[in-house]
Enzyme design. Structure first.
Site, PDB file in Angstrom:
ATOM      1  CB  SER A  26      -0.932   0.007   1.219  1.00 26.05           C
ATOM      2  OG  SER A  26      -0.206  -0.202   2.410  1.00 26.05           O
ATOM      3  CB  THR A 158     -39.902  25.402 -11.666  1.00 28.95           C
ATOM      4  OG1 THR A 158     -40.945  25.812 -12.539  1.00 28.95           O
ATOM      5  CG2 THR A 158     -39.897  26.274 -10.412  1.00 28.95           C
ATOM      6  CG  HIS A 159     -40.651  21.982 -14.464  1.00 28.21           C
ATOM      7  ND1 HIS A 159     -40.826  20.651 -14.151  1.00 28.21           N
ATOM      8  CD2 HIS A 159     -41.450  22.667 -13.609  1.00 28.21           C
ATOM      9  CE1 HIS A 159     -41.718  20.549 -13.177  1.00 28.21           C
ATOM     10  NE2 HIS A 159     -42.103  21.754 -12.824  1.00 28.21           N
ATOM     11  CB  SER A 280     -11.975  24.561 -29.816  1.00 30.29           C
ATOM     12  OG  SER A 280     -11.900  23.652 -30.898  1.00 30.29           O
ATOM     13  CE  LYS A 286     -17.239  25.994 -28.686  1.00 27.28           C
ATOM     14  NZ  LYS A 286     -17.283  24.565 -28.973  1.00 27.28           N
ATOM     15  CD  GLU A 293     -17.550  21.435 -20.612  1.00 23.54           C
ATOM     16  OE1 GLU A 293     -17.331  20.321 -21.111  1.00 23.54           O
ATOM     17  OE2 GLU A 293     -17.296  22.499 -21.209  1.00 23.54           O
TER      18      GLU A 293
END
Ligand code: ARG
Length: 464
Positions: A26, A158-159, A280, A286, A293
């Site tokens: 370990s 909401t939603h 990108s 981009k 994320e």
């Protein structure tokens, strides 16, 4: 004698099969326990001397030797030896190399089983303190932005459909509320970890006259564990801590997701600072919210860590089993993941630039004040269900005409329900609609300001 063969000792003739040694070791991960292992050993040696089990000179040599070994291992002057399996045996073997015979007395009245349980509890306690600092850092960033944006109005959802206007500050402070509870859960897990297992031995304590309380006190533990089999055989403190970590990470994942959404051209509510975005390799225009994320994506491994821990401990017979070694990596990974995410979240939140005008404009479209019409009628004595129907009818009327509710003339409102009067216009102003929600937990300006004050005071009372 207790050279590289470590815990196997003379009972065994040869070494482990190489593949077995690799699986068994370990040291690749438990080296993180070094400072705790050394602290635990010094406290143990000093207690042994106080109890007359070893001499004061030996205890002093052990303490000095351990400090030097720790320093040299940390500096890379001494190498970790895989053949020595784990941090405990690496440290002990190096100590014996360094100070000779006295080092052979350190393991008196102790087993690696109560040793590792102690180290892990010390680790959990220290990790919890760091995570709490990290959480408070994110909370400070949120509350600073909230103070800046007390008067920034935005749609609440909401939603994921525009629902009612709120303050951006109120939205941000929702994350503070989550993180405040996460902080509490982590502190609570640390409180239960805060007991010293030393003295539990391999499983059944020791025959030697040790002083458990003294060691516990030296290590700053609140007390000692109460059952030797449990103390070496359970890791529920780690499971609890990781559960709290996973939930905090769930909350960060929601924040990450909202930032991803809000930076899209479709929303356009916020810009994340360049230091937290990447480009990108293909599309030069981009600016991708990679770090937001990752705040969202890292949650998977922390939940995985919790599932791993629960699965490893499930069904284990008492007391210590080597399976328990498998509880270490998920614990470290969860702690390190959340710690890293908190540091990034803090900086990212500081870097946010909100498009106040765009957020405000988003309120004006979509009949967000429809509930106000219903509430208005209620204040005129109309039953809420009827008022709700009337407001719904008016939304339909406005939508059919391609206008907003505030653009419907008063006589048309009155034609639908006679309780409407000229003062209804004031109810359809989104800013006033928000301030009318003047109750604890609501988005009214004075409520949000009071909440900011309360949170700032709480954060000021906790060390930075
Ligand atoms: N590295 C071991 C662990 O993490 C230390 C305890 C080993 N004890 C034993 N009886 N083999 O669990």
């Amino acid at each position: 004698m207790s050279g590289p063969k470590g815990a196997r000792g003379r009972r065994f003739e040869g070494g482990l099969d190489p593949a077995a040694a690799a699986l068994n070791a370990s040291i690749g991960f438990d080296r993180r326990l070094l400072p705790h292992d050394v602290a635990g050993s010094i406290a143990h040696a000093e207690m042994l001397a106080a109890q007359g089990l070893i001499s004061a000179e030996d205890a002093a040599a052990i303490a000095a030797g351990l400090r030097s070994v720790a320093e040299r291992l940390t500096a890379g002057e001494l190498a970790w030896d895989e053949a020595l399996e784990d941090v405990h045996m690496n440290v002990e073997a190096r100590l014996i190399e360094e100070i000779g015979d006295a080092g052979r007395r350190l393991h008196t009245a102790r087993s690696r089983n109560d040793q590792v349980a102690t180290d892990l509890r010390l680790y959990a306690r220290a990790a919890a303190a760091r995570l709490i600092d990290g959480i408070d850092g994110v909370r400070r960033a949120l509350v600073t932005q909230a103070r800046t944006h007390v008067d920034t109005l935005m749609p609440g959802y909401t939603h994921l459909q525009r629902a009612q206007p709120v303050r951006l500050a109120h939205h941000l402070l929702a994350y503070d509320a989550m993180l405040e509870r996460d902080r509490g859960r982590i502190a609570d897990a640390a409180r239960r970890a805060d007991r010293s297992p030393l003295g539990s031995g391999a499983l059944a304590g020791t025959t030697l006259p040790i002083d458990r309380a003294r060691v516990a006190e030296a290590l700053g533990f609140a007390g000692v564990t109460r059952n030797s089999l449990d103390a070496v055989g359970d890791r529920d403190f780690a499971i609890e801590l990781v559960a709290a970590i996973a939930l905090a990470q769930v909350h960060l994942s929601r924040l990450g997701e909202e930032l991803v959404l809000w930076t899209t051209a479709e929303f356009g509510f916020v810009r994340i600072g360049e230091a937290y975005c990447s480009g990108s390799s293909l599309m030069p225009q981009k600016m991708n919210p990679d770090l937001a994320e990752l705040l969202r994506g890292k949650v998977g491994r922390t939940i995985g860590a919790w599932v791993t821990l629960m699965t490893v401990v499930k069904g284990l017979p008492l007391a210590y089993n080597k399976d328990l070694q498998e509880t270490q990596e998920p614990l470290y990974d969860a702690v390190e993941t959340l710690e890293a995410c908190l540091a990034v979240a803090r900086g990212m939140i500081d870097s946010l630039e909100f498009d106040v005008a765009r957020m405000r404009a988003a309120i004006d479209e979509g009949h967000l004040v429809a509930t106000e019409l219903a509430d208005y009628l209620v204040t005129r004595g109309v039953a809420f269900r009827e008022a709700h129907d009337v407001a719904g009818h008016l939304v339909r009327l406005a939508a059919g005409r391609g206008v907003e509710l505030a653009q419907l003339p008063l006589d048309e409102l009155r034609a639908v329900h006679p309780a409407f009067a000229a003062d209804v216009a004031g109810w359809l102003d989104p800013a006033r609609a928000v301030d009318r929600r003047d109750l604890v937990g609501g988005p009214a300006r004075n409520q949000v300001l009071a909440e900011i004050d309360r949170i700032e005071a709480a954060l000021a009372a906790s060390p930075v």
